[in-house]
Design a protein around this motif. Structure first.
Motif, mmCIF file in Angstrom:
data_model
loop_
_atom_site.group_PDB
_atom_site.id
_atom_site.type_symbol
_atom_site.label_atom_id
_atom_site.label_comp_id
_atom_site.label_asym_id
_atom_site.label_seq_id
_atom_site.Cartn_x
_atom_site.Cartn_y
_atom_site.Cartn_z
ATOM 1 N N ARG A 371 22.550 37.184 57.312
ATOM 2 C CA ARG A 371 22.813 38.540 57.792
ATOM 3 C C ARG A 371 21.517 39.125 58.358
ATOM 4 O O ARG A 371 20.414 38.738 57.952
ATOM 5 C CB ARG A 371 23.330 39.430 56.661
ATOM 6 N N ARG A 405 21.276 49.155 58.543
ATOM 7 C CA ARG A 405 22.511 48.574 59.077
ATOM 8 C C ARG A 405 22.494 47.085 58.789
ATOM 9 O O ARG A 405 21.487 46.411 59.067
ATOM 10 C CB ARG A 405 22.627 48.818 60.580
ATOM 11 N N MET A 407 24.239 43.558 59.630
ATOM 12 C CA MET A 407 25.053 42.978 60.703
ATOM 13 C C MET A 407 25.195 41.475 60.521
ATOM 14 O O MET A 407 24.332 40.813 59.922
ATOM 15 C CB MET A 407 24.397 43.255 62.069
ATOM 16 N N ASP A 408 26.274 40.942 61.093
ATOM 17 C CA ASP A 408 26.419 39.498 61.175
ATOM 18 C C ASP A 408 25.812 39.022 62.484
ATOM 19 O O ASP A 408 25.213 39.802 63.231
ATOM 20 C CB ASP A 408 27.889 39.087 61.049
ATOM 21 N N THR A 410 27.180 38.307 65.213
ATOM 22 C CA THR A 410 27.815 38.887 66.403
ATOM 23 C C THR A 410 27.358 40.319 66.676
ATOM 24 O O THR A 410 27.727 40.902 67.686
ATOM 25 C CB THR A 410 29.343 38.864 66.247
ATOM 26 N N GLY A 411 26.585 40.888 65.749
ATOM 27 C CA GLY A 411 26.125 42.260 65.915
ATOM 28 C C GLY A 411 27.019 43.291 65.269
ATOM 29 O O GLY A 411 26.727 44.488 65.311
ATOM 30 N N HIS A 412 28.118 42.847 64.655
ATOM 31 C CA HIS A 412 29.013 43.780 63.978
ATOM 32 C C HIS A 412 28.510 44.037 62.566
ATOM 33 O O HIS A 412 28.090 43.114 61.858
ATOM 34 C CB HIS A 412 30.433 43.216 63.912
ATOM 35 N N GLY A 413 28.569 45.307 62.150
ATOM 36 C CA GLY A 413 28.125 45.635 60.807
ATOM 37 C C GLY A 413 28.369 47.087 60.479
ATOM 38 O O GLY A 413 28.818 47.874 61.306
ATOM 39 N N GLU A 437 31.270 53.287 58.933
ATOM 40 C CA GLU A 437 31.388 52.378 60.073
ATOM 41 C C GLU A 437 30.492 52.773 61.234
ATOM 42 O O GLU A 437 30.053 51.915 61.993
ATOM 43 C CB GLU A 437 32.841 52.313 60.539
ATOM 44 N N SER A 438 30.249 54.070 61.420
ATOM 45 C CA SER A 438 29.409 54.530 62.531
ATOM 46 C C SER A 438 28.654 55.764 62.075
ATOM 47 O O SER A 438 29.052 56.433 61.107
ATOM 48 C CB SER A 438 30.258 54.848 63.764
#
Length: 691
Positions: A371, A405, A407-408, A410-413, A437-438
């Protein structure tokens, strides 16, 4: 053709009248339109609306903030209209420019007439015209004409009138005026508006926009270090006007500021370097900031010694035409020492994560993946609302926290906020971790129970044992043997079921347990079996907790220990929604703050101040100084024994007060009664005509 021209043409002899009406020239039409009152009012209304928008809508914020506040639809509309930078928008600058041109045309048209009106006393008046005034009077005096005229001049001078006298056609006319500066008020207000607008244009971003249109400048939209910003986004130090900001950490320096421009920014060079020696902040008892200040050092090649100065809110430093304001503060790259506590691993081993705010690093997970953790911010003081023992919300000082933050690849986190110290919530201590989430969402908190030493040791031990299959099996067998209601031949089946349920709960909480029960049990037996399985699960979790307490040397379970177990089960159940393989606990930190400076260069500032003074003086003259004119016509009576007098006057403002004044002037000049200084305005006389 004006009304005066039409009147003159109507009274002219037939031979002198034009054969056909002349068409106005195109240049005259343009001048009349640009100097018209309707255009000026329209432009002023547009500026007023823009000022309201610029006041209500926060200006020059990052576009991502507006996107989160207003959504994509309205964000695109507001951005297209330039409402996020109203005072530097192209349409706003065009409105200001047109207002300058319109007002200049108006001044050009009206100034000659105003100046002429100030010098002209207009002694060419007729008795019939004077009688037609609203404020007029006539009288037949026994006094000679010369004596009356001398007396009239003395009274007018005493009352502040400037007078001219002219004799023609057997009668003498005294033309007097008072308050001529009222006419200058019109000129000062219009010129003041022009001067203010010129100063505003000088302080605007017109030069930057022109260079952008010409291709000399390109907006930078990436968030990169200043050393990586291309030169096409750099503005030289000769730029005469700008307003930008920069954040300088303690011990660091900067010789640039960032100018926000639509969805990006420009980098403005400075002819000197600003070093932040120290930043200090004071807080209220609630934890809110009360004041903050910065010790700055100005390194200028043109100075023999650096300049040291302390700035604070509303107390800027003015240096060589540059205004340096204390605008904000932020983290300057605090160093963080963090323990990454596994939440799903079978081992108790923790992972040390050294970090620094605004940096990111890779963290290996227990399942062999990786991560990326990005450290966003650090706050030394936090005050949030929590529930006391009576369930009432109250403000609590939470101490330090850090935002990050996770993230994985892919940049999602998700976004997290963890607090260093546990907090009291409804009579128990918990370590809090907010997740969302944001940045636009509210935090949802994970509560991890703290033990008697205000640590996570007991929770970590329990979680590690729950994830250990051998421990689960041993505890399950022990629970099955200790249950007197279970026949011996069923001990193995109950132990197996207990271990499986504990494993499901460790991996996915109650949700995973319910899903497995629904998968295995027929619908008609679901309710009964669900209650049975939950009781078996709780027996296993209770047995595991007893093992933890025995290792700690705790003999009996008190109310506090029982509540700790309930809180632990609730926390483990919520871990599946937490979506992080670790709980990142802040052990230590080295705080480093940054001062947010706003630096402005406004050469038009003095011009705006000058125009403002002119506008204020002009408005004062227009509203509080009345332009009064008075005519006195005297001629010898036909019998030669006295004087026939006609007096008339007018005022452009305060007509009621002028009628009082005119009544007193008549009393002093025509009736020649003594002047009562204490009762100079007690009589009201309108349209006074004495024949």
């Amino acid at each position: 053709m004006s009304n005066n021209d039409q009147t003159a043409a109507a009274g002219a002899p037939p031979a002198s009248r034009p054969k056909a009406a002349r068409q106005p020239r195109r240049s005259r039409i343009i001048v009349d339109f640009m100097g018209s009152m309707s255009l000026a009012i329209t432009l002023l209304v547009a500026l007023a609306i823009a000022s309201v928008i610029g006041t209500v809508l926060v200006q020059n914020e990052p576009y991502i903030e507006y996107l989160m506040d207003y959504g994509p639809f309205w964000h695109e509309i507001f951005a297209g209209m330039g409402l996020y930078q109203v005072y530097s928008a192209t349409w706003f600058l065009l409105v200001v420019a047109f207002l300058v041109i319109s007002t200049s045309f108006c001044v050009y048209r009206q100034t000659p007439g105003l100046l002429k009106d100030l010098r002209r006393y207009n002694t060419q008046v007729k008795e019939k015209s004077l009688r037609a005034f609203n404020s007029s009077a006539t009288a037949e005096l026994d006094q000679s004409q010369d004596e009356f005229l001398k007396h009239a001049h003395r009274v007018l001078k005493a009352q502040g009138f400037r007078a001219r006298e002219k004799t023609h056609d057997g009668h003498t006319v005294i033309a007097a005026m008072r308050g001529r500066w009222n006419r200058m008020g019109y000129l000062l207000t219009h010129v003041g508006i022009v001067v203010i607008c010129v100063g505003a244009l000088a302080d605007g971003t017109t030069l930057l926009k022109i260079n952008e249109w010409l291709g000399n400048l390109e907006i930078e939209t990436r968030s990169v270090p200043v050393s990586e910003v291309p030169r096409s986004a750099w503005v030289p130090a000769w730029n005469p006007s700008f307003r930008g900001s920069v954040e300088i950490p303690e011990g660091a320096s900067a010789n640039v500021v960032f100018l926000p421009m639509r969805e990006g920014y420009f980098v403005q060079e400075l002819p000197f370097r600003i070093e932040l020696e120290e930043f200090r902040i004071e807080r209220f008892s609630t934890g809110a900031e009360s004041s903050y200040e910065s010790d700055l050092i100005i390194h200028d090649p043109n100075r023999d010694e650096p300049l040291r100065h302390t700035i604070s809110v509303n107390h800027p430093l003015i240096y060589n035409g540059y205004a340096i304001y204390q605008a904000s503060f932020a983290d300057g790259g605090t160093r963080l020492d963090i323990d990454a506590i596994p939440l799903g691993a079978e081992a108790l081993r923790e992972l040390e994560v050294p970090g620094r705010v605004f940096q990111e690093m890779e963290v290996p997970t227990p399942d062999g993946d990786t991560r990326i953790i990005e450290f966003i911010n650090f706050r030394l003081e936090n005050v949030i609302q929590l529930l006391d023992e009576d369930g009432v919300r109250e403000n609590r000082h939470m101490g330090p926290s850090f935002d990050f933050r996770l993230m994985d690849r892919t940049g999602h986190g998700l976004y997290y906020r963890n607090y260093q110290r546990p907090a009291l919530q409804e009579g128990a201590m918990y370590f809090l971790s907010g997740v969302r989430e944001s940045p636009a969402d509210e935090f949802h908190y994970l509560f991890l129970p703290a033990d008697a030493d205000d640590s996570l040791e007991r929770f970590r031990t329990y979680l590690a044992m729950l994830h250990n299959a051998d421990v689960r099996n041993a505890i399950a067998r022990q629970v099955a043997r200790d249950d007197d209601t279970v026949p011996d031949e069923q001990n193995q089946a109950i132990a197996t079921t207990t271990a499986e349920l504990m494993g499901l709960f460790a991996r996915g909480g109650y949700m995973a347990v319910h899903e497995e029960i629904e998968r295995r049990v027929p619908p008609e037996r679901l309710d009964a079996m669900r209650d049975l399985m939950i009781r078996i699960l709780h027996a296993g979790l209770q047995g595991l907790y007893m093992e933890v307490l025995q290792d700690e040397g705790v003999v009996s379970i008190q109310e506090e220990e029982q509540r700790f177990l309930e809180d632990t089960i609730s926390a483990i159940n919520a871990i599946s929604l937490y979506q992080s393989p670790f709980f990142f606990h802040l052990k230590d930190f080295e705080h480093r703050e940054a001062s947010g400076l706003q630096i402005a260069r406004a050469p038009g500032q003095s011009t705006v101040y000058t125009g403002s003074v002119m506008l204020i003086v002009g408005i004062f003259l227009l509203f509080y100084v009345s332009y009064q004119r008075l005519w006195i016509m005297a001629r010898r009576r036909e019998d030669g024994t006295g004087t026939h007098v006609v007096m008339a006057g007018t005022s452009n403002r305060h007509q009621v007060e002028f009628e009082d004044r005119f009544a007193h002037l008549k009393r002093w000049i025509i009736d020649q009664k003594p002047v009562d200084a204490n009762n100079s305005g007690s009589t009201h006389q309108s349209n006074n005509k004495n024949d």
